[in-house]
Motif scaffolding. Structure first.
Motif, PDB file in Angstrom:
ATOM      1  N   LEU A  20      22.825 -37.630 -16.045  1.00 54.57           N
ATOM      2  CA  LEU A  20      22.628 -38.799 -16.908  1.00 54.57           C
ATOM      3  C   LEU A  20      22.897 -40.091 -16.143  1.00 54.57           C
ATOM      4  N   GLU A  21      23.891 -40.065 -15.264  1.00 52.95           N
ATOM      5  CA  GLU A  21      24.196 -41.256 -14.463  1.00 52.95           C
ATOM      6  C   GLU A  21      23.012 -41.618 -13.567  1.00 52.95           C
ATOM      7  N   GLU A  22      22.428 -40.610 -12.910  1.00 52.03           N
ATOM      8  CA  GLU A  22      21.269 -40.859 -12.050  1.00 52.03           C
ATOM      9  C   GLU A  22      20.074 -41.350 -12.862  1.00 52.03           C
ATOM     10  N   ILE A  23      19.893 -40.797 -14.057  1.00 53.77           N
ATOM     11  CA  ILE A  23      18.800 -41.256 -14.922  1.00 53.77           C
ATOM     12  C   ILE A  23      19.004 -42.724 -15.273  1.00 53.77           C
ATOM     13  N   GLY A  24      20.249 -43.092 -15.646  1.00 55.41           N
ATOM     14  CA  GLY A  24      20.545 -44.484 -15.970  1.00 55.41           C
ATOM     15  C   GLY A  24      20.283 -45.414 -14.806  1.00 55.41           C
ATOM     16  N   GLU A  25      20.722 -45.005 -13.617  1.00 58.17           N
ATOM     17  CA  GLU A  25      20.505 -45.826 -12.420  1.00 58.17           C
ATOM     18  C   GLU A  25      19.009 -45.973 -12.134  1.00 58.17           C
ATOM     19  N   TYR A  26      18.269 -44.886 -12.309  1.00 60.60           N
ATOM     20  CA  TYR A  26      16.831 -44.924 -12.062  1.00 60.60           C
ATOM     21  C   TYR A  26      16.148 -45.929 -12.990  1.00 60.60           C
ATOM     22  N   TRP A  27      16.442 -45.834 -14.294  1.00 62.12           N
ATOM     23  CA  TRP A  27      15.759 -46.703 -15.250  1.00 62.12           C
ATOM     24  C   TRP A  27      16.286 -48.131 -15.235  1.00 62.12           C
ATOM     25  N   ASP A  28      17.474 -48.340 -14.661  1.00 60.33           N
ATOM     26  CA  ASP A  28      17.937 -49.707 -14.433  1.00 60.33           C
ATOM     27  C   ASP A  28      17.065 -50.400 -13.395  1.00 60.33           C
TER      28      ASP A  28
END
Length: 96
Positions: A20-28
């Motif tokens: 989830l952290e990587e997903i958040g960073e990606y979409w940021d």
């Protein structure tokens, strides 16, 4: 299936990340507009309980807010605890 193959299967469709952290960073750092043609329509149902509102006298609310702050909870939480205590005759959780 090997561990590596299993890990690959768990990558997200667009961002190709796992957590989830990587997903958040990606979409940021990315815009969905750039991937819109790769998305698909979905349908889902949301079942949320309806909330009720009760009007309080401003002086009562001010005291409630103070009491909640002292106890380290939100006023809404304190009201729910106090009402449950009054209705059911025993404290749901100790608030002092």
């Amino acid at each position: 299936m090997s561990e590596n193959e299993n890990s690959e299967a768990q990558l997200t469709t667009l961002s190709k990340v796992r957590t989830l952290e990587e997903i958040g960073e990606y979409w940021d750092a990315h815009s969905l507009a750039d991937y819109w043609d790769q998305t698909q329509d979905v349908e889902f149902e949301v079942r949320a309980q309806r909330r009720r509102r009760i009007t309080l006298d401003p002086e009562v609310y001010a005291e409630l807010e103070l009491q909640a702050r002292v106890r380290g909870v939100m006023p809404e939480t304190l009201v729910n605890l106090w009402l449950a205590e009054r209705l059911y005759g025993e404290p749901a959780v100790k608030t002092d």
